[in-house]
Scaffold this motif. Sequence first.
Motif, short mmCIF file in Angstrom:
data_model
loop_
_atom_site.label_atom_id
_atom_site.label_comp_id
_atom_site.label_asym_id
_atom_site.label_seq_id
_atom_site.Cartn_x
_atom_site.Cartn_y
_atom_site.Cartn_z
N THR A 206 0.84 -1.19 0.00
CA THR A 206 0.00 0.00 0.00
C THR A 206 0.88 1.24 0.00
O THR A 206 1.76 1.39 0.87
N ALA A 276 -7.78 -2.03 -11.40
CA ALA A 276 -7.36 -0.96 -10.49
C ALA A 276 -7.83 0.42 -10.93
O ALA A 276 -7.82 1.36 -10.12
N VAL A 279 -9.74 2.92 -8.79
CA VAL A 279 -10.03 2.27 -7.52
C VAL A 279 -8.82 2.26 -6.59
O VAL A 279 -8.93 2.54 -5.40
N SER A 280 -7.65 1.91 -7.13
CA SER A 280 -6.45 1.77 -6.30
C SER A 280 -5.21 2.14 -7.10
O SER A 280 -5.28 2.48 -8.29
N ALA A 282 -2.77 0.00 -7.73
CA ALA A 282 -2.12 -1.25 -8.11
C ALA A 282 -1.50 -1.20 -9.50
O ALA A 282 -0.61 -2.00 -9.82
N ASP A 284 -0.18 1.81 -10.84
CA ASP A 284 0.30 3.19 -10.80
C ASP A 284 1.68 3.26 -11.44
O ASP A 284 2.70 3.17 -10.76
N ASN A 290 -2.53 6.80 -8.07
CA ASN A 290 -3.76 6.20 -8.57
C ASN A 290 -3.50 5.50 -9.90
O ASN A 290 -2.42 5.63 -10.49
#
Length: 338
Positions: A206, A276, A279-280, A282, A284, A290
């Motif tokens: 994360t 992703a 949303v996340s 992942a 990036d 993001n």
Amino acid sequence: MITACSRLRPQLPRHFLAGVCALLTLPSASQATTTIVDSGGFESSAGYTIAPNSDALEGQQGWVTTQNNAGSATVQNTVFHPNDGTQAVEVVRGALSDDRWAVPVGPLTIPNDRLVLVDWDMAVPATGAPSGTGPFFGVETYDATSGFNVLGTLGVDGTTGDVMYQAQSTGVLTEAGMTVFSGQWHHFQIRLDFGQNQYQALLDNTALVSTGFVDGPSNQFTDADIAALAAAFDGNSQNQTGTAYFDNFLVRGVSRADFDIDEDVDGVDLSIWQTAYGVSGAADANLDGNSDGADFLIWQREYVNTPAPLVSATNAVPEPSGLALVLLAALCSKVRIR
């Protein structure tokens, strides 16, 4: 770079293209990963030995050190990551100690389409001190080609459990807004982006923070150091002792779009981006926190064009003994505090 008087400046704490898969006919994947340093989990199978034959990390598999003779790093088989082998490195910080261990490389010239990823697992038992800051355990990354420039730093305060990174320009250790429990294993990662001169600090995959290189722009990488320091410059922190355990230390040059870090850029990475997107982080690729259309364009470019390889500025990795002499010349670099 390794130096007994650190450049570390401690501180007092605290849907885009939704149908893209259906529209693409995917050719073979492009290769994306270069291994720079692989500890092999510090296992015997990777060439690391423990007492009675040896146990000091220094001198094994290219590792060198500078230290104030108060700290130590030893390969042992009592505490290790539960899912990976039976050996790890125990790092002990002594009072007033300022120690580093690294495998010097290159210097490596990093193309803009590459990231350097430093991965490691670490467990930091609490010092037991009732208050205040304590010892810092983590990893520092350097460009030592011209001066001793810090790129990025990530680790844990052994007293408070705070995850800390090194801030741009000021160089102070700064709380990243997360804490870890005493003695629990966590996965840490530093992602160095030489195209944008910034780094991203991650805990358990994360992203915690993205910030500029500590000492400014660079396109060179020389070392990632296991570090045991004071988390702040006050007397309490300087004198605080502690212990941490490091396992699965790995440094790689990877494509920005190799989202699953499996050594290629392929349709799996595109699927990760689709999941992703919005949303996340992942997928990036540009380390802006993001996954969006800009990251897809990077995937598309690198999928078609194999990223440039990492290039050593000297075309050879120096012998550790010779480079250690160069590193030792920096024993009195400045320390800045907040």
